[in-house]
Design a protein around this motif. Structure first.
Motif, PDB file in Angstrom:
ATOM      1  N   PRO A  23      17.854  73.022 -93.432  1.00  0.00           N
ATOM      2  CA  PRO A  23      17.433  71.528 -94.294  1.00  0.00           C
ATOM      3  C   PRO A  23      16.918  71.171 -92.962  1.00  0.00           C
ATOM      4  N   THR A  24      16.279  72.037 -92.241  1.00  0.00           N
ATOM      5  CA  THR A  24      15.097  71.432 -91.095  1.00  0.00           C
ATOM      6  C   THR A  24      13.758  72.335 -91.749  1.00  0.00           C
ATOM      7  N   ARG A  25      13.213  70.885 -92.483  1.00  0.00           N
ATOM      8  CA  ARG A  25      11.493  70.604 -92.735  1.00  0.00           C
ATOM      9  C   ARG A  25      10.797  69.958 -92.747  1.00  0.00           C
ATOM     10  N   PRO A  26       9.301  70.365 -92.270  1.00  0.00           N
ATOM     11  CA  PRO A  26       8.579  69.516 -92.196  1.00  0.00           C
ATOM     12  C   PRO A  26       8.413  68.280 -92.221  1.00  0.00           C
ATOM     13  N   ASP A  27       8.579  67.818 -91.899  1.00  0.00           N
ATOM     14  CA  ASP A  27       7.879  65.783 -92.424  1.00  0.00           C
ATOM     15  C   ASP A  27       5.850  66.340 -92.869  1.00  0.00           C
TER      16      ASP A  27
ATOM     17  N   GLN B 204      16.364  62.892 -86.987  1.00  0.00           N
ATOM     18  CA  GLN B 204      16.208  61.529 -86.199  1.00  0.00           C
ATOM     19  C   GLN B 204      14.666  61.640 -85.472  1.00  0.00           C
ATOM     20  N   GLY B 205      13.869  63.114 -85.532  1.00  0.00           N
ATOM     21  CA  GLY B 205      12.863  62.919 -84.952  1.00  0.00           C
ATOM     22  C   GLY B 205      11.816  63.367 -86.134  1.00  0.00           C
ATOM     23  N   THR B 206      11.099  63.556 -85.887  1.00  0.00           N
ATOM     24  CA  THR B 206       9.801  64.230 -86.914  1.00  0.00           C
ATOM     25  C   THR B 206       8.810  65.314 -86.352  1.00  0.00           C
ATOM     26  N   PHE B 207       8.886  66.187 -87.671  1.00  0.00           N
ATOM     27  CA  PHE B 207       8.473  67.325 -87.312  1.00  0.00           C
ATOM     28  C   PHE B 207       7.136  67.466 -88.774  1.00  0.00           C
ATOM     29  N   ILE B 208       6.026  68.002 -87.291  1.00  0.00           N
ATOM     30  CA  ILE B 208       5.013  68.741 -88.193  1.00  0.00           C
ATOM     31  C   ILE B 208       4.254  69.892 -87.689  1.00  0.00           C
ATOM     32  N   THR B 209       3.711  70.639 -88.779  1.00  0.00           N
ATOM     33  CA  THR B 209       3.368  71.774 -88.909  1.00  0.00           C
ATOM     34  C   THR B 209       2.315  71.989 -89.049  1.00  0.00           C
TER      35      THR B 209
ATOM     36  N   VAL C  25       8.441  66.190 -82.779  1.00  0.00           N
ATOM     37  CA  VAL C  25       7.488  68.589 -82.738  1.00  0.00           C
ATOM     38  C   VAL C  25       6.276  68.890 -83.773  1.00  0.00           C
ATOM     39  N   LEU C  26       6.324  68.895 -83.017  1.00  0.00           N
ATOM     40  CA  LEU C  26       4.142  69.788 -83.139  1.00  0.00           C
ATOM     41  C   LEU C  26       4.500  71.563 -83.139  1.00  0.00           C
TER      42      LEU C  26
ATOM     43  N   ALA D 219      13.033  85.189 -84.490  1.00  0.00           N
ATOM     44  CA  ALA D 219      12.682  84.786 -83.091  1.00  0.00           C
ATOM     45  C   ALA D 219      12.983  83.223 -84.181  1.00  0.00           C
ATOM     46  N   ARG D 220      12.894  83.201 -84.929  1.00  0.00           N
ATOM     47  CA  ARG D 220      12.572  81.703 -85.791  1.00  0.00           C
ATOM     48  C   ARG D 220      14.012  80.477 -85.487  1.00  0.00           C
ATOM     49  N   ILE D 221      15.522  81.703 -85.715  1.00  0.00           N
ATOM     50  CA  ILE D 221      16.058  81.280 -85.433  1.00  0.00           C
ATOM     51  C   ILE D 221      16.831  80.435 -83.876  1.00  0.00           C
ATOM     52  N   ASP D 222      16.264  81.612 -82.788  1.00  0.00           N
ATOM     53  CA  ASP D 222      16.343  81.098 -81.453  1.00  0.00           C
ATOM     54  C   ASP D 222      15.291  79.875 -81.347  1.00  0.00           C
ATOM     55  N   HIS D 223      14.656  80.141 -81.924  1.00  0.00           N
ATOM     56  CA  HIS D 223      12.965  78.773 -82.066  1.00  0.00           C
ATOM     57  C   HIS D 223      14.083  77.797 -82.803  1.00  0.00           C
ATOM     58  N   LEU D 224      14.431  77.416 -83.538  1.00  0.00           N
ATOM     59  CA  LEU D 224      15.246  76.144 -84.356  1.00  0.00           C
ATOM     60  C   LEU D 224      16.523  75.828 -83.419  1.00  0.00           C
ATOM     61  N   ASP D 225      17.237  76.932 -82.985  1.00  0.00           N
ATOM     62  CA  ASP D 225      18.512  76.164 -82.097  1.00  0.00           C
ATOM     63  C   ASP D 225      17.806  75.991 -80.697  1.00  0.00           C
ATOM     64  N   ARG D 226      17.026  76.600 -79.982  1.00  0.00           N
ATOM     65  CA  ARG D 226      17.041  76.308 -78.210  1.00  0.00           C
ATOM     66  C   ARG D 226      16.074  74.995 -78.508  1.00  0.00           C
ATOM     67  N   LEU D 227      14.849  74.909 -79.649  1.00  0.00           N
ATOM     68  CA  LEU D 227      14.025  73.851 -78.983  1.00  0.00           C
ATOM     69  C   LEU D 227      14.099  73.319 -79.962  1.00  0.00           C
ATOM     70  N   ILE D 228      13.715  73.602 -81.777  1.00  0.00           N
ATOM     71  CA  ILE D 228      13.371  71.802 -82.652  1.00  0.00           C
ATOM     72  C   ILE D 228      14.241  71.286 -82.660  1.00  0.00           C
ATOM     73  N   ARG D 229      15.215  71.916 -83.326  1.00  0.00           N
ATOM     74  CA  ARG D 229      16.487  71.084 -83.395  1.00  0.00           C
ATOM     75  C   ARG D 229      17.075  70.589 -82.776  1.00  0.00           C
ATOM     76  N   PRO D 230      17.639  70.956 -80.910  1.00  0.00           N
ATOM     77  CA  PRO D 230      17.767  69.577 -80.219  1.00  0.00           C
ATOM     78  C   PRO D 230      16.275  68.636 -79.567  1.00  0.00           C
ATOM     79  N   ALA D 231      15.439  68.486 -80.080  1.00  0.00           N
ATOM     80  CA  ALA D 231      14.328  68.176 -79.640  1.00  0.00           C
ATOM     81  C   ALA D 231      14.291  67.140 -81.011  1.00  0.00           C
ATOM     82  N   LEU D 232      14.554  66.684 -82.274  1.00  0.00           N
ATOM     83  CA  LEU D 232      15.066  65.827 -83.312  1.00  0.00           C
ATOM     84  C   LEU D 232      16.225  65.637 -83.275  1.00  0.00           C
TER      85      LEU D 232
END
Length: 234
Positions: A136-140, A11-16, A102-103, A83-96
């Protein structure tokens, strides 16, 4: 595509932001965040890798301190993945899932470049870790800030001197290592042109910011109107 075991966070937008040392990623992440907060009408979350969550920040300190270096690029890649697993689970995926933008300062392409192309880790291993950890959590959109390694290392050294800190584990690598890094990021952009936009980071920060706005407006027009981005760059 949704991979079994992963929740949909589309649902969100992911930019890296990606690039070598001293390319100015942190500065440009902050500038784009300010622009999007004022113009998109959406919540903007700024984060980084390694890090972004308390546990991931602890792993970051160990990685940049060189704790894993004696054990080779595979050990480093495993720690980055943890580190990425925790980051994705706790911040990135919930924000999306909440529909936020997410930048992220560094993500999967840094593992591909640093531990893979420059570090010598088998690309098949990097791909396997990516599939399991990221799913599937890939940058847009991925903005690759391209800069000659000599210039980037000089910037990084100046930054370290101003803060009184020495070079971190990766800044201390040889020029040949950083040259391979640059080549790796360019190769990633060439292989995935729909996702990646290369930005000339050798210009002044305002010009780099304008180029980034133009890239975002072109690739993700729902976030930043093209007309406005052109006006900023003029």
């Amino acid at each position: 595509m949704i991979v079994p075991g992963f929740e949909d966070a589309s649902q969100g937008t992911f930019i890296t932001f990606e690039g070598g040392e001293g390319a100015g990623k942190s500065t440009q992440v902050a500038r784009l965040a300010a622009t999007l907060r004022s113009r998109s009408g959406r919540e903007v979350r700024v984060t980084r890798e390694p890090g972004g969550s308390p546990r991931a920040e602890e792993i970051r300190a160990a990685l940049l301190g060189g704790v894993a270096k004696p054990y080779g690029p595979f050990a480093e890649a495993l720690l980055f993945s943890a580190a990425r697993i925790d980051h994705l689970d706790r911040l990135i995926r919930p924000a999306l899932r909440r529909g936020e933008i997410v930048l992220c300062d560094r993500f999967i392409d840094s593992t591909r470049a640093y531990q893979g192309a420059a570090g010598g880790l088998d690309p098949a291993v990097v791909t396997a870790l990516e599939r399991v950890v990221v799913g599937p959590t890939r940058p847009d959109l991925t903005l690759i800030l391209d800069l000659a390694p000599e210039a980037g290392l000089a910037r990084a050294a100046g930054r370290a001197a101003s803060t009184g800190q020495g070079a971190d584990r990766f800044e201390a690598e040889s020029l040949a290592f950083h040259t391979r890094l640059r080549e790796a990021f360019v190769a990633i952009a060439r292989a995935e042109p729909q996702r990646c936009a290369v930005i000339d980071a050798g210009r002044d920060p305002d010009a780099v910011e304008s180029a980034i706005r133009a890239a975002v407006a072109s690739r993700l027009p729902g976030l930043l109107p093209i007309k406005e981005s052109r006006g900023d760059a003029a």
